[in-house]
Design a protein around this motif. Structure first.
Motif, mmCIF file in Angstrom:
data_model
loop_
_atom_site.group_PDB
_atom_site.id
_atom_site.type_symbol
_atom_site.label_atom_id
_atom_site.label_comp_id
_atom_site.label_asym_id
_atom_site.label_seq_id
_atom_site.Cartn_x
_atom_site.Cartn_y
_atom_site.Cartn_z
ATOM 1 N N LYS A 20 -8.012 5.038 -0.132
ATOM 2 C CA LYS A 20 -8.136 6.105 0.867
ATOM 3 C C LYS A 20 -7.507 5.760 2.219
ATOM 4 C CE LYS A 20 -12.801 5.145 2.757
ATOM 5 N NZ LYS A 20 -14.131 5.757 2.968
ATOM 6 N N MET A 21 -7.370 4.468 2.539
ATOM 7 C CA MET A 21 -6.711 4.100 3.794
ATOM 8 C C MET A 21 -5.192 4.270 3.683
ATOM 9 S SD MET A 21 -8.899 0.657 4.631
ATOM 10 C CE MET A 21 -8.036 0.214 6.143
ATOM 11 N N ASN A 22 -4.660 4.120 2.486
ATOM 12 C CA ASN A 22 -3.225 4.246 2.204
ATOM 13 C C ASN A 22 -2.369 3.298 3.041
ATOM 14 O OD1 ASN A 22 -1.075 5.338 0.710
ATOM 15 N ND2 ASN A 22 -0.584 6.798 2.336
ATOM 16 N N CYS A 23 -2.926 2.154 3.430
ATOM 17 C CA CYS A 23 -2.144 1.160 4.176
ATOM 18 C C CYS A 23 -0.988 0.633 3.337
ATOM 19 C CB CYS A 23 -3.032 -0.008 4.596
ATOM 20 S SG CYS A 23 -4.422 0.447 5.630
ATOM 21 N N ILE A 24 -1.187 0.659 2.030
ATOM 22 C CA ILE A 24 -0.192 0.095 1.120
ATOM 23 C C ILE A 24 1.122 0.880 1.154
ATOM 24 C CG2 ILE A 24 -0.755 1.408 -0.960
ATOM 25 C CD1 ILE A 24 -0.743 -1.409 -2.402
ATOM 26 N N ALA A 25 1.095 2.086 1.698
ATOM 27 C CA ALA A 25 2.325 2.876 1.800
ATOM 28 C C ALA A 25 3.363 2.173 2.662
ATOM 29 C CB ALA A 25 2.018 4.257 2.381
ATOM 30 N N CYS A 26 2.909 1.430 3.654
ATOM 31 C CA CYS A 26 3.815 0.686 4.532
ATOM 32 C C CYS A 26 3.713 -0.820 4.322
ATOM 33 C CB CYS A 26 3.524 1.005 5.991
ATOM 34 S SG CYS A 26 3.828 2.732 6.449
ATOM 35 N N HIS A 27 2.504 -1.289 4.012
ATOM 36 C CA HIS A 27 2.271 -2.723 3.802
ATOM 37 C C HIS A 27 2.187 -2.986 2.299
ATOM 38 C CE1 HIS A 27 1.689 -3.412 8.074
ATOM 39 N NE2 HIS A 27 0.944 -2.312 8.106
ATOM 40 N N SER A 28 3.345 -2.884 1.658
ATOM 41 C CA SER A 28 3.396 -2.897 0.203
ATOM 42 C C SER A 28 3.368 -4.311 -0.372
ATOM 43 C CB SER A 28 4.638 -2.155 -0.273
ATOM 44 O OG SER A 28 5.798 -2.644 0.379
ATOM 45 N N ILE A 29 3.024 -4.392 -1.632
ATOM 46 C CA ILE A 29 2.950 -5.644 -2.379
ATOM 47 C C ILE A 29 4.369 -6.011 -2.846
ATOM 48 C CG2 ILE A 29 1.837 -6.786 -4.335
ATOM 49 C CD1 ILE A 29 -0.073 -5.717 -2.129
ATOM 50 N N PRO A 30 4.774 -7.278 -2.836
ATOM 51 C CA PRO A 30 3.946 -8.461 -2.580
ATOM 52 C C PRO A 30 3.976 -8.986 -1.149
ATOM 53 C CG PRO A 30 6.023 -9.161 -3.471
ATOM 54 C CD PRO A 30 6.082 -7.660 -3.420
ATOM 55 N N ASN A 31 4.915 -8.493 -0.313
ATOM 56 C CA ASN A 31 5.098 -9.097 1.009
ATOM 57 C C ASN A 31 4.230 -8.471 2.090
ATOM 58 O OD1 ASN A 31 7.027 -10.933 0.044
ATOM 59 N ND2 ASN A 31 8.645 -9.399 0.211
ATOM 60 N N LEU A 32 3.434 -7.479 1.718
ATOM 61 C CA LEU A 32 2.535 -6.783 2.643
ATOM 62 C C LEU A 32 3.303 -6.110 3.772
ATOM 63 C CD1 LEU A 32 -0.486 -6.726 1.880
ATOM 64 C CD2 LEU A 32 0.620 -8.795 1.034
ATOM 65 N N LYS A 84 -13.119 -5.063 -3.101
ATOM 66 C CA LYS A 84 -13.466 -3.730 -2.604
ATOM 67 C C LYS A 84 -12.589 -3.367 -1.406
ATOM 68 C CE LYS A 84 -18.311 -4.040 -4.081
ATOM 69 N NZ LYS A 84 -19.716 -4.208 -3.605
ATOM 70 N N GLY A 85 -12.308 -4.371 -0.566
ATOM 71 C CA GLY A 85 -11.434 -4.141 0.584
ATOM 72 C C GLY A 85 -10.029 -3.748 0.157
ATOM 73 N N TYR A 86 -9.526 -4.393 -0.879
ATOM 74 C CA TYR A 86 -8.191 -4.051 -1.376
ATOM 75 C C TYR A 86 -8.186 -2.637 -1.963
ATOM 76 C CZ TYR A 86 -3.905 -3.958 -4.072
ATOM 77 O OH TYR A 86 -2.694 -3.590 -4.604
ATOM 78 N N ASP A 87 -9.252 -2.263 -2.638
ATOM 79 C CA ASP A 87 -9.344 -0.909 -3.170
ATOM 80 C C ASP A 87 -9.265 0.122 -2.045
ATOM 81 O OD1 ASP A 87 -9.536 -1.799 -5.768
ATOM 82 O OD2 ASP A 87 -11.734 -1.666 -5.853
ATOM 83 N N LEU A 88 -9.926 -0.165 -0.929
ATOM 84 C CA LEU A 88 -9.879 0.737 0.224
ATOM 85 C C LEU A 88 -8.482 0.750 0.844
ATOM 86 C CD1 LEU A 88 -13.283 -0.335 1.793
ATOM 87 C CD2 LEU A 88 -12.771 1.957 0.906
ATOM 88 N N PHE A 89 -7.914 -0.444 1.011
ATOM 89 C CA PHE A 89 -6.596 -0.627 1.601
ATOM 90 C C PHE A 89 -5.522 0.137 0.830
ATOM 91 C CE2 PHE A 89 -2.619 -3.076 1.750
ATOM 92 C CZ PHE A 89 -2.457 -3.333 3.098
ATOM 93 N N SER A 90 -5.621 0.069 -0.490
ATOM 94 C CA SER A 90 -4.611 0.710 -1.332
ATOM 95 C C SER A 90 -5.008 2.122 -1.741
ATOM 96 C CB SER A 90 -4.361 -0.131 -2.595
ATOM 97 O OG SER A 90 -5.561 -0.332 -3.314
#
Length: 301
Positions: free
Chosen positions: A176-188, A168-174
């Motif tokens: 509505k938080m959109n953290c994944i825009a800068c902390h992308s997979i796989p290296n975060l 659930k945390g990853y769903d939020l991270f990727s």
């Protein structure tokens, strides 16, 4: 113009030399500070304090970043001002706030340590010199990998590797938080250099110190979130004591600095959702790199 392959005679021996040098306090002019003093294995190769502490108790300009997965980085230092690990190694060795060496003096010191000079001859077919010192340290750092976290195993198809809360945390991270825009997979991290809106004004002006471009004021390299639970305090100046403070800043949309990245827009998290995000952060922990270290190195202080 010899290639690296021609210069390194025995890669394993060269890496081992870098390994030994990394934990040796004699690498500083006072014989009290090792590379591991600011990059401690137990803290994912960070040091747990706001700004690195060097010789004579002097403080560095910035917070110590993790060295894990350095092999993937396109540039080094928090402002991205150095292009290779070999060149980066020179900076703390010579910095008067860190290890304070004259490289000629350090070379002579290390040449007088028989075991090190023998290892240099084995690895490089040459006596200890600045190239051997920086190259061996870089080679060792490139072996420091952390890619076996529960999150990695989940990405690889092990559906049981993540808890329900972490998913659930990853769903939020990727989401509505959109953290994944800068902390992308796989290296975060995407390794870009941006202003994250941490301050309204910046005592340390970040990338601007390299480019003299006013649009770079407050811009720093986006850090990896791998092992984030182990690497407090956070931000370039260590001014975020914990992850709650980090989330608070991003949740409100950061500062009003004109260079703030477009990705920092704010979001809302309930207390339950914040718990999920923290569970996701926990799932990014992988300390398997410790297995290659001696008990003394694992307990380094």
């Amino acid at each position: 113009n010899s290639t690296t392959e021609n210069i390194i005679v025995d890669t394993a021996a060269a890496i081992e030399l870098g390994h030994q040098l990394f934990f040796d306090r004699r690498m500083s002019i006072t014989n009290k500070i090792a590379c591991a003093s600011c990059h401690n294995p137990r803290k994912a190769f960070t040091d747990g304090i706001k700004k690195a502490k060097g010789i004579f108790g002097r403080k560095s300009l910035r917070n110590s970043p993790t060295l894990l997965n350095s092999n993937y980085q396109p540039h080094f230092m928090l402002d991205g001002g150095i292009s290779t690990l070999e060149i980066q190694a020179l900076d703390p060795l010579r910095d008067t706030a860190e290890m304070g060496n004259d490289m000629k003096d350090l070379t002579n010191k290390l040449r007088n340590i028989k075991a090190y000079n023998e290892q240099a001859l084995k690895g490089f077919n040459r006596d200890i010199d600045p190239f051997v010192i920086t190259k061996s340290l870089a080679l060792f750092q490139k072996t420091l990998m952390s890619e076996n976290a529960p999150f990695d195993n989940w990405l690889d198809g092990d559906s049981s590797a993540l808890s329900a809360d972490a998913k659930k945390g990853y769903d939020l991270f990727s989401g509505k938080m959109n953290c994944i825009a800068c902390h992308s997979i796989p290296n975060l991290t995407n390794y870009e250099i941006k202003n994250n809106g941490w301050h309204d004004t910046y005592a340390d002006q970040g990338r601007y110190r390299i480019t003299a471009d006013s649009s770079d004021i407050g811009a720093f390299k986006i850090p990896t979130l791998r092992n984030i639970i182990l690497t407090a305090p956070y931000m370039h100046d260590g001014s975020a004591a914990n992850l709650d403070e980090v989330l608070d800043s991003y949740q409100k949309g950061g500062s009003n600095h004109p260079n703030k990245a477009d990705e920092v827009t704010g979001f809302y998290l309930s207390e339950k959702e914040r718990k999920y995000v923290m569970a996701f952060f926990e799932s990014l922990t992988d300390t398997s790199y410790m297995e290659s270290l001696t008990p003394e190195e694992r307990a380094f202080e």
